[in-house]
Design a protein around this motif. Structure first.
Motif, PDB file in Angstrom:
ATOM      1  N   SER A 341       0.728  -0.924  -0.047  1.00 12.05           N
ATOM      2  CA  SER A 341       0.260   0.305  -0.150  1.00 12.05           C
ATOM      3  C   SER A 341       0.848   1.200  -0.201  1.00 12.05           C
ATOM      4  N   GLY A 342       2.379   1.029   0.180  1.00 16.71           N
ATOM      5  CA  GLY A 342       2.798   2.125  -0.355  1.00 16.71           C
ATOM      6  C   GLY A 342       3.063   2.669   1.081  1.00 16.71           C
ATOM      7  N   LYS A 343       2.704   2.323   2.602  1.00 14.34           N
ATOM      8  CA  LYS A 343       2.824   3.413   4.154  1.00 14.34           C
ATOM      9  C   LYS A 343       3.896   2.046   4.763  1.00 14.34           C
ATOM     10  N   LEU A 344       4.770   2.478   5.541  1.00 15.50           N
ATOM     11  CA  LEU A 344       6.067   2.044   6.298  1.00 15.50           C
ATOM     12  C   LEU A 344       5.072   1.950   7.862  1.00 15.50           C
ATOM     13  N   GLY A 345       5.608   0.834   8.308  1.00 17.82           N
ATOM     14  CA  GLY A 345       5.395  -0.029   9.226  1.00 17.82           C
ATOM     15  C   GLY A 345       6.701  -1.012  10.074  1.00 17.82           C
ATOM     16  N   VAL A 346       6.610  -1.118  11.600  1.00 22.51           N
ATOM     17  CA  VAL A 346       7.038  -1.486  12.217  1.00 22.51           C
ATOM     18  C   VAL A 346       6.943  -2.562  12.893  1.00 22.51           C
ATOM     19  N   VAL A 347       7.252  -3.584  12.724  1.00 18.82           N
ATOM     20  CA  VAL A 347       6.643  -4.969  13.140  1.00 18.82           C
ATOM     21  C   VAL A 347       6.660  -5.353  14.504  1.00 18.82           C
ATOM     22  N   VAL A 348       5.302  -5.285  15.142  1.00 21.92           N
ATOM     23  CA  VAL A 348       5.379  -5.980  16.074  1.00 21.92           C
ATOM     24  C   VAL A 348       5.702  -6.838  16.779  1.00 21.92           C
ATOM     25  N   GLU A 349       4.936  -7.822  16.348  1.00 19.38           N
ATOM     26  CA  GLU A 349       4.539  -9.478  17.312  1.00 19.38           C
ATOM     27  C   GLU A 349       4.259 -10.614  15.719  1.00 19.38           C
ATOM     28  N   GLN A 350       5.004 -11.457  16.046  1.00 22.80           N
ATOM     29  CA  GLN A 350       5.299 -12.556  14.752  1.00 22.80           C
ATOM     30  C   GLN A 350       3.898 -13.778  14.896  1.00 22.80           C
ATOM     31  N   ALA A 351       3.488 -13.720  13.396  1.00 23.95           N
ATOM     32  CA  ALA A 351       1.783 -14.712  13.127  1.00 23.95           C
ATOM     33  C   ALA A 351       1.983 -16.124  13.243  1.00 23.95           C
ATOM     34  N   ALA A 352       1.652 -17.257  13.757  1.00 18.25           N
ATOM     35  CA  ALA A 352       1.953 -17.631  13.940  1.00 18.25           C
ATOM     36  C   ALA A 352       0.731 -19.005  12.898  1.00 18.25           C
ATOM     37  N   LYS A 396      17.058   6.094   5.218  1.00 18.13           N
ATOM     38  CA  LYS A 396      16.661   6.943   3.690  1.00 18.13           C
ATOM     39  C   LYS A 396      15.458   7.215   3.601  1.00 18.13           C
ATOM     40  N   TRP A 397      14.379   7.815   5.061  1.00 20.02           N
ATOM     41  CA  TRP A 397      12.949   8.323   5.414  1.00 20.02           C
ATOM     42  C   TRP A 397      12.833   9.872   6.345  1.00 20.02           C
ATOM     43  N   GLY A 398      14.425   9.469   6.626  1.00 16.76           N
ATOM     44  CA  GLY A 398      14.568  10.806   7.909  1.00 16.76           C
ATOM     45  C   GLY A 398      13.324  10.417   8.540  1.00 16.76           C
ATOM     46  N   LEU A 399      13.452   8.703   9.303  1.00 20.84           N
ATOM     47  CA  LEU A 399      12.423   8.647  10.481  1.00 20.84           C
ATOM     48  C   LEU A 399      13.723   8.274  12.002  1.00 20.84           C
ATOM     49  N   LYS A 400      13.612   9.016  12.083  1.00 16.67           N
ATOM     50  CA  LYS A 400      14.118   8.713  13.981  1.00 16.67           C
ATOM     51  C   LYS A 400      13.277   7.886  14.842  1.00 16.67           C
ATOM     52  N   ASP A 401      13.121   7.766  16.105  1.00 14.20           N
ATOM     53  CA  ASP A 401      13.082   6.529  16.906  1.00 14.20           C
ATOM     54  C   ASP A 401      12.051   5.865  16.593  1.00 14.20           C
ATOM     55  N   ILE A 402      12.027   4.981  15.529  1.00 12.11           N
ATOM     56  CA  ILE A 402      10.971   3.796  15.062  1.00 12.11           C
ATOM     57  C   ILE A 402      10.717   3.422  16.255  1.00 12.11           C
ATOM     58  N   ASN A 403      11.786   2.458  17.281  1.00 10.46           N
ATOM     59  CA  ASN A 403      11.465   1.693  18.504  1.00 10.46           C
ATOM     60  C   ASN A 403       9.798   1.776  19.187  1.00 10.46           C
ATOM     61  N   ARG A 404       9.622   3.161  19.407  1.00 14.25           N
ATOM     62  CA  ARG A 404       8.645   3.581  19.507  1.00 14.25           C
ATOM     63  C   ARG A 404       7.051   2.978  19.120  1.00 14.25           C
ATOM     64  N   TYR A 405       7.109   2.796  17.729  1.00 16.19           N
ATOM     65  CA  TYR A 405       6.071   2.011  17.527  1.00 16.19           C
ATOM     66  C   TYR A 405       5.562   1.121  17.960  1.00 16.19           C
ATOM     67  N   TRP A 406       6.440  -0.156  18.363  1.00 28.31           N
ATOM     68  CA  TRP A 406       6.382  -0.839  18.936  1.00 28.31           C
ATOM     69  C   TRP A 406       6.572  -1.744  19.962  1.00 28.31           C
ATOM     70  N   LEU A 407       7.132  -0.601  20.581  1.00 27.22           N
ATOM     71  CA  LEU A 407       7.595  -0.955  22.497  1.00 27.22           C
ATOM     72  C   LEU A 407       6.318  -0.137  23.047  1.00 27.22           C
ATOM     73  N   GLY A 408       5.702   0.539  22.652  1.00 30.31           N
ATOM     74  CA  GLY A 408       4.273   1.821  23.132  1.00 30.31           C
ATOM     75  C   GLY A 408       4.506   2.009  24.629  1.00 30.31           C
ATOM     76  N   ASP A 409       3.944   1.413  25.825  1.00 26.06           N
ATOM     77  CA  ASP A 409       4.448   2.626  27.092  1.00 26.06           C
ATOM     78  C   ASP A 409       5.367   1.611  27.525  1.00 26.06           C
ATOM     79  N   ALA A 410       6.021   0.492  26.764  1.00 29.27           N
ATOM     80  CA  ALA A 410       7.590   0.457  27.751  1.00 29.27           C
ATOM     81  C   ALA A 410       8.731   0.995  27.077  1.00 29.27           C
ATOM     82  N   ALA A 411       8.220   2.459  26.429  1.00 31.97           N
ATOM     83  CA  ALA A 411       9.077   2.876  24.945  1.00 31.97           C
ATOM     84  C   ALA A 411      10.230   3.863  26.336  1.00 31.97           C
ATOM     85  N   PRO A 412      11.833   4.299  26.326  1.00 31.75           N
ATOM     86  CA  PRO A 412      12.501   4.753  27.652  1.00 31.75           C
ATOM     87  C   PRO A 412      11.223   6.455  27.348  1.00 31.75           C
ATOM     88  N   GLY A 413      11.457   6.866  28.714  1.00 33.64           N
ATOM     89  CA  GLY A 413      11.452   8.141  28.419  1.00 33.64           C
ATOM     90  C   GLY A 413      11.482   9.465  28.322  1.00 33.64           C
TER      91      GLY A 413
END
Length: 413
Positions: A341-352, A396-413
């Protein structure tokens, strides 16, 4: 004799076999200890722990009701109930939960494990024997998290800095070894031993000068020789400790061997390398190349899997490597991917169902070059037509701190 008592009855001189409650609620990382310091006693009483198991054969018993100034006479022996740890369910019975549910608990386990290993490794550097019982207690907590959701703790342990690399690398390799052991269908005891081996595989680095370990530039030939001596140094350390089995000794000594015989220290090849050492080699390399080091930035998890696959014929056991990929995914947690679809995303969880269809949290559009409202997509879900077409480089896309998209509330403050 084991005896379960209220924390109000604890006193210095008692031997605590185990505190009743979550390991994360205890004020220190040791599970068993002789209660000598009044400040530790006070910390226990202020914690959420309300009961404890004591071993009266190793320390004082509770005071008698008649005379609290004197220890009571030994009671008539009675069958002692096993401590809670002995009643723990098998790993197959641990319920699996979502990434969001496990992340908070995994973050606490990672933090506490780091504290414990810092203490344990520092003692090893000073020549003290490794406390194998305490190390195994860490393994149990790590294993429990991996059984609930492997991606949470494995993903968090990858996010380390140069200062805590050695300790967090050990936590990560322990978790990876446990996940791989389960994929290989090893039983609980062998899985536990594999995790224990992973936790202590690099203990020999405590014999290497810290200036060499943390050097930001290329090592000299002499410095590299010094680093290559760490497996033998660790093996010697573990030989001097009590309760360390053959699997941990073998992985410590041989996790840098290669299938083609070009590894070290013994240049073993093929069938000369045990299953556990082969597992250790894969887990050690994966965490090393995905982690930020003093001399280089870590590679993307998916890129690391790809490169390791290219090395596998000479370096790794191919069948064990295939099992490793199944345990973490072709696109491991934290991988930045581009969808059809052209969207970028971070893998959060594997599928069985499929290694190619994990859960992805999309947050950026390559068509509009703009951030979009984050959305969790289950690529294996019914009716969803989107799919991964490539892994991407955040820079390449100028993105920073992409880990927060899978870490959620566990991301460092």
């Amino acid at each position: 004799m084991l005896k379960k008592i209220d924390v109000a009855q604890l006193r210095t001189g008692m031997y605590i076999q185990e505190l009743c409650g979550s390991w994360l609620d205890t004020p220190f990382w040791q599970k068993s200890l002789l209660l000598e310091d009044p400040t530790i006693l006070e910390k226990i009483r202020k914690s959420k722990i309300r009961q404890a198991w004591i071993d009266t054969s190793k320390g004082l018993d509770v005071l008698s009701q008649q005379d609290e100034s004197k220890p009571e006479k030994p009671a008539v022996p009675e069958p002692a109930a096993p401590p809670p740890a002995a009643l723990a369910p098998s790993y197959d019975q641990v319920p699996q939960i979502s990434m969001d549910e496990e992340l908070g608990r995994a973050a606490k386990i990672v933090g506490k494990s780091k504290q414990a290993l810092l203490s344990m490794f520092s003692e090893a550097r000073m020549g003290k024997a490794v406390n194998s019982e305490a190390a195994m207690e860490l393994v149990e907590e790590i294993a429990s998290s991996v059984m609930r959701n492997p991606g949470a703790l494995i993903g968090l342990a990858r996010l380390k800095n140069a200062d805590d690399y050695t300790y967090m690398h050990s936590v990560a390799v322990a978790a990876l070894m446990i996940a791989l052991a389960r994929q290989l269908k090893l039983d609980d005891e062998k899985t536990r031993e594999a995790g224990f081996a992973g936790l202590l595989h690099d203990i020999g680095k405590m014999a290497v000068p810290s200036g060499i370990l943390n050097k930001p530039g290329k090592l000299t030939d002499d410095e590299f020789v010094s680093v290559k001596e760490h497996p033998a140094a660790g093996y010697k350390m573990l030989l001097e400790a009590k309760g360390v089995g053959e699997i941990a000794l073998d992985v410590c000594l041989h996790h840098h061997e290669k299938m083609d015989g070009t590894g070290y220290p013994d240049r073993l090849a093929g069938a000369q390398i045990s299953l556990y050492a082969r597992m250790g080699a894969i887990c050690d390399v994966y965490d090393a190349i995905t982690s930020n080091r003093p001399y280089k930035q870590g590679w993307c998890p998916a890129e690391s899997v790809k490169k390791m696959a290219e090395w596998s014929k000479g370096h790794f056991d191919e069948s064990v490597f295939q099992a490793f990929v199944k345990s973490i995914g072709i696109y491991p947690v934290g991988t930045l991917v581009r969808l059809a679809s052209g969207k970028l995303g971070v893998v959060v969880e594997q599928a069985a169902k499929s290694l190619l269809m994990p859960k992805v949290r999309v947050f950026f559009s390559t068509k509009s070059l703009a951030y979009v409202t984050p959305e969790l997509l289950d690529l294996a879900g019914p009716g969803l037509q989107d799919k991964i077409v490539a892994r991407e480089d955040a820079a390449k896309w100028g993105l920073k701190d992409i880990n927060r998209y899978w870490l959620g509330d566990a991301a460092p403050g």
